[in-house]
Design an enzyme around this catalytic site. Sequence first.
Site, short mmCIF file in Angstrom:
data_model
loop_
_atom_site.label_atom_id
_atom_site.label_comp_id
_atom_site.label_asym_id
_atom_site.label_seq_id
_atom_site.Cartn_x
_atom_site.Cartn_y
_atom_site.Cartn_z
N THR A 183 72.55 134.15 38.85
CA THR A 183 72.32 132.94 38.05
C THR A 183 72.17 133.25 36.57
O THR A 183 72.21 132.35 35.74
CB THR A 183 71.04 132.21 38.51
OG1 THR A 183 69.91 133.08 38.35
CG2 THR A 183 71.14 131.79 39.97
N SER A 192 69.06 137.64 41.08
CA SER A 192 68.12 136.67 41.62
C SER A 192 67.90 136.93 43.11
O SER A 192 68.74 137.55 43.76
CB SER A 192 68.65 135.25 41.41
OG SER A 192 68.86 134.98 40.04
N GLY A 193 66.79 136.43 43.65
CA GLY A 193 66.54 136.56 45.07
C GLY A 193 65.12 136.92 45.45
O GLY A 193 64.87 137.37 46.57
N GLU A 240 62.75 135.11 46.29
CA GLU A 240 62.25 134.32 47.43
C GLU A 240 62.88 134.77 48.75
O GLU A 240 62.64 134.18 49.80
CB GLU A 240 62.53 132.83 47.20
CG GLU A 240 61.53 132.18 46.26
CD GLU A 240 61.50 132.82 44.88
OE1 GLU A 240 60.44 133.38 44.53
OE2 GLU A 240 62.51 132.79 44.16
N ASN A 253 58.38 137.42 40.18
CA ASN A 253 57.29 137.45 41.14
C ASN A 253 57.52 138.50 42.22
O ASN A 253 58.64 138.79 42.61
CB ASN A 253 57.13 136.08 41.80
CG ASN A 253 58.38 135.66 42.54
OD1 ASN A 253 59.37 135.28 41.92
ND2 ASN A 253 58.36 135.71 43.87
N ASP A 276 53.08 132.87 42.00
CA ASP A 276 54.51 132.84 41.67
C ASP A 276 54.74 132.61 40.18
O ASP A 276 55.56 131.80 39.77
CB ASP A 276 55.27 131.77 42.49
CG ASP A 276 56.77 131.80 42.18
OD1 ASP A 276 57.34 132.89 42.19
OD2 ASP A 276 57.34 130.73 41.90
N ASP A 287 56.51 134.04 37.69
CA ASP A 287 57.56 134.95 37.24
C ASP A 287 57.40 135.32 35.78
O ASP A 287 57.04 134.48 34.95
CB ASP A 287 58.94 134.28 37.39
CG ASP A 287 59.41 134.22 38.82
OD1 ASP A 287 60.20 135.08 39.20
OD2 ASP A 287 58.99 133.31 39.54
N ARG A 307 55.28 132.39 32.35
CA ARG A 307 55.01 131.30 33.28
C ARG A 307 53.52 131.16 33.55
O ARG A 307 53.03 130.07 33.85
CB ARG A 307 55.75 131.54 34.62
CG ARG A 307 57.25 131.32 34.56
CD ARG A 307 57.74 130.24 35.49
NE ARG A 307 57.48 130.43 36.89
CZ ARG A 307 58.39 130.77 37.80
NH1 ARG A 307 59.62 131.05 37.43
NH2 ARG A 307 58.07 130.84 39.07
N TRP A 324 62.65 120.93 30.11
CA TRP A 324 63.37 121.97 30.84
C TRP A 324 64.65 122.41 30.12
O TRP A 324 65.52 123.04 30.67
CB TRP A 324 63.72 121.47 32.25
CG TRP A 324 63.77 122.56 33.28
CD1 TRP A 324 64.86 123.27 33.66
CD2 TRP A 324 62.67 123.06 34.05
NE1 TRP A 324 64.52 124.19 34.62
CE2 TRP A 324 63.19 124.08 34.88
CE3 TRP A 324 61.32 122.76 34.13
CZ2 TRP A 324 62.39 124.80 35.77
CZ3 TRP A 324 60.52 123.47 35.02
CH2 TRP A 324 61.06 124.47 35.82
#
Length: 598
Positions: free
Chosen positions: A176, A191-192, A194, A278, A320, A322, A347, A493
């Site tokens: 991403t 990414s990944g 989660e 995270n 979480d 990040d 964050r 955002w």
Amino acid sequence: MRNFLLTTCLSAVAVFATSAAHANDELIRMSQNPKDWVMLTGNYANHRYSQLKQITAQNVGKLQVAWTFSTGVLRGHEGGPLVIGNVMYVHGPFPNPVYALDLNNDAKILWKYEPKQDPNVIPVMCCDTVNRGLAYADGKIFLHQADTTLVALDAKDGKVVWQQKNGDPAKGETGTSAPMVIKDKVLIGISGGEFGVQCHVTAYDLKTGRRAWRAFSEGPDDQILVDPVKTTDLGKPVGKDSSIKTWQGDQWKIGGGCTWGWISYDPQLNLIYYGSGNPSTWNPSQRPGDNKWSMTIFARNPDTGMAKWVYQMTPHDEWDYDGVNEMILTDQQIGGQTRKLVTHFDRNGLGYTLDRDSGELLVAEKFDPTVNWTSGVDMNKSSPTYGRPKVVPEYSTEKADVNHKGICPAALGTKDEQPAAYSPDTSLFYVPTNHVCMDYEPFKVSYTAGQPYVGATLSMYPPPGKSNMGNFIAWDGKTGKIVWSVPEQFSVWSGALATAGGVVFYGTLEGYLKAVDAKTGKELYKFKTPSGIIGNVTTYEHGGKQYIAILSGVGGWAGIGLAAGLTDPTAGLGAVGGYAALRNYTSLGGQLTVFALP
């Protein structure tokens, strides 16, 4: 004076098709030309600032739509276009189309690239099918596809020059983030988090695509590329096995720490800066220890990948939070001394300023007053907990199967990847923020490759007594103070843009492009585009006129309910319920809108 070789797209591509060894110098020179927008970050320092000043605080209210372009894709549109000479390069979310548009000919499509990707990658993309943008160097356009393929396209015709697979979607690894070209290498994250991915940043050769180095966020020293003696953490050597000592058993192999944010670069120090995300899982009781080096700012040598210093912002992350947000490089005075600084809005709700050469922590302050999980960071250098946040026990999530209520900020943070801007004219940072709290209930989860490895149920809502879910703020990074704040109904955002005209631009989730006074925050202009804005504002000059460009297309984590048609309030990792009202203000779209003065 603008280099005359930029006057046509073909000559621009020919001129900038330099040898890989000189790509770095070429990009520095190109980024100093305010008429173009050659990298998504504006420059290597991540300022997202333009010297263009045809549009000013006095006349910005007269902006009109000059032209529009549909990407042909719905879902969330993050990132923004590149402008090189008379060509604009526009990208979209999955399936990740790329367009080259001729600015001399009514934005005629010069070429289009649309990769053929397995749609099975979509379910393993955590928070919408977003893509944060393109990079340019050496006559090539670089794209990181959702399926993790890093592809180099010929900027003249869009044909594939080389491609490399950066990960495995079957394990939950996806692409991403936007590439960044440093010297003779293309750098890209993964990414990944989660899905229990062991995350990394990887450098590929600019000419051939051959892998040069890969640095993981957690694991043995030879995998994370640290020197136990020379790599420092707050001035002290990290020591042998600094990462694996902070994980239980082999948990680091599925430890997360993903790297889907932005990369900045200091050519003088020859260091890159980025953050890791995270740790996996979101249930903290299942991974005792500090879980290094997730949630960490890294300063690395781009030639070798070796880390010079690290700083972990949220050890043993329980929420979480990040740490992937951008690192903004400035030279400013602190305590009467000019320092080379890196500023980062995490964050976790804390704005950090560090010495970017040594990694010394100088400032760590809340950039939203509602942040309550911590009372602040221990700034006493002689303390054994120096540099660590002081966790408020009431808002710890350590107990599984307990719904921990009223935690601020929510997991999507006081700020997510939507990048801030910095103006050297005001010495202020302009920061899009979230003003959101959460309930967080962890539960035991087992790891299976390619399956979600989250282990928490969330719900999100505005802070007590508040109705707005976002603010757009001006921040003094030297003192850690909010200078002014503009409330927004929903989280902000979009990425910000600061200009020499004294105007700062940003977008809203309802779809407004807004312009505010850089000194006061006073609203000067707004225009509602066809869909919610999560893209980054871009400016360029063509034919003697300054333009402002923005992608609109609601989505991302905050807009995942709309983007993916979700209705369960706890879906989208808790965002669907928190942003349910957004559907009353906007709908799906995929459009570039370009503005100019009449």
